[in-house]
Scaffold this active site. Sequence first.
Site, PDB file in Angstrom:
ATOM      1  N   LYS A 131       0.838  -1.206   0.000  1.00 57.50           N
ATOM      2  CA  LYS A 131       0.000   0.000   0.000  1.00 57.50           C
ATOM      3  C   LYS A 131       0.872   1.254   0.000  1.00 57.50           C
ATOM      4  CE  LYS A 131      -4.274  -1.187   2.428  1.00 57.50           C
ATOM      5  NZ  LYS A 131      -5.071  -0.999   3.643  1.00 57.50           N
TER       6      LYS A 131
ATOM      7  N   ASP B 284      -8.947   2.339   4.040  1.00 55.98           N
ATOM      8  CA  ASP B 284      -9.688   1.182   4.538  1.00 55.98           C
ATOM      9  C   ASP B 284     -10.575   0.711   3.403  1.00 55.98           C
ATOM     10  OD1 ASP B 284      -9.916  -0.502   6.906  1.00 55.98           O
ATOM     11  OD2 ASP B 284     -12.041  -0.048   6.742  1.00 55.98           O
TER      12      ASP B 284
HETATM   13  P1  IMP Z   1      -7.957  -3.455   4.963  1.00 55.52           P
HETATM   14  O1  IMP Z   1      -6.474  -3.651   4.825  1.00 55.52           O
HETATM   15  O2  IMP Z   1      -8.458  -3.456   6.356  1.00 55.52           O
HETATM   16  O3  IMP Z   1      -8.409  -2.260   4.202  1.00 55.52           O
HETATM   17  O4  IMP Z   1      -8.617  -4.767   4.345  1.00 55.52           O
HETATM   18  C1  IMP Z   1      -9.232  -4.788   3.113  1.00 55.52           C
HETATM   19  C2  IMP Z   1      -9.613  -6.198   2.694  1.00 55.52           C
HETATM   20  O5  IMP Z   1     -10.376  -6.108   1.501  1.00 55.52           O
HETATM   21  C3  IMP Z   1      -8.398  -7.036   2.387  1.00 55.52           C
HETATM   22  O6  IMP Z   1      -8.549  -8.265   3.005  1.00 55.52           O
HETATM   23  C4  IMP Z   1      -8.415  -7.243   0.883  1.00 55.52           C
HETATM   24  O7  IMP Z   1      -8.171  -8.552   0.545  1.00 55.52           O
HETATM   25  C5  IMP Z   1      -9.793  -6.838   0.439  1.00 55.52           C
HETATM   26  N1  IMP Z   1      -9.594  -5.953  -0.705  1.00 55.52           N
HETATM   27  C6  IMP Z   1      -9.488  -4.596  -0.656  1.00 55.52           C
HETATM   28  N2  IMP Z   1      -9.206  -4.118  -1.880  1.00 55.52           N
HETATM   29  C7  IMP Z   1      -9.129  -5.173  -2.695  1.00 55.52           C
HETATM   30  C8  IMP Z   1      -8.825  -5.298  -4.080  1.00 55.52           C
HETATM   31  O8  IMP Z   1      -8.530  -4.343  -4.809  1.00 55.52           O
HETATM   32  N3  IMP Z   1      -8.844  -6.549  -4.549  1.00 55.52           N
HETATM   33  C9  IMP Z   1      -9.114  -7.631  -3.793  1.00 55.52           C
HETATM   34  N4  IMP Z   1      -9.370  -7.570  -2.507  1.00 55.52           N
HETATM   35  C10 IMP Z   1      -9.384  -6.344  -1.949  1.00 55.52           C
END
Ligand code: IMP
Length: 216
Positions: free
Chosen positions: A18, A74
């Site tokens: 990220k 997020d």
């Molecule tokens: P965060 O790191 O708490 O934002 O978690 C986001 C979750 O959503 C992660 O487990 C990712 O696998 C899923 N996710 C978010 N963006 C994508 C994407 O672009 N492709 C596939 N999965 C995503």
Amino acid sequence: MRPLETREIVVASHNEGKVAEINDLIGPFGFHAKSAKELNLAEPEETGTTFEENAGIKALAAARATGLPALSDDSGLCVDALDGAPGVYTADWAEKPEGGRDFAMAMRKVEEKLVEAGATMREKRGARFVSVLCLAWPDGHAEFFRGEVEGTLVWPPRGSQGFGYDPVFMPDGHDRTFGEMPATEKHGWEAGRGDLGLSHRARAFALFARHKLGAE
Ligand code: IMP
């Protein structure tokens, strides 16, 4: 909206992928992102029930700890037939009991719940990816940028590119999943596409770049 006066911002994430993606985006505008990991910041618990709340928790914690503006992201998958689940719990659905994450298992879980809900026909399998960016300052001021992409969930998973739930998500207007697209196509950054991008994250970034970095 408050102008971004410093060229140095903190990315409130320990995920190097990220941070690299954010540096790629803001670098051309003369900004530099430092990661929360580089600065040894603790990871706050994501206790919110909306993407905005969780993005805010992460960005505010990093801004207060460093005295610099901080940017967080997020994101998650919201499935219509599951009343928006997994939503803010998208990453949790991939947690293995013994630790670590398994997205093949998480995609299977979504599919099982879709079948239970009777959502086997394409028109009942609508979903969207959501990404919320929060830019927060040490004094508590916060601004949000939300990007979404609508699509359909396919089964079985297709393609090995991208990450997470990409192999089951087919964006509207396309006949391939995100898992079958190279990153430039998933984000909509190849030549000739509209300036807003395709993926939820690219769309949130486009708003951020336009409002905070002076992008066209
Ligand atoms: P965060 O790191 O708490 O934002 O978690 C986001 C979750 O959503 C992660 O487990 C990712 O696998 C899923 N996710 C978010 N963006 C994508 C994407 O672009 N492709 C596939 N999965 C995503």
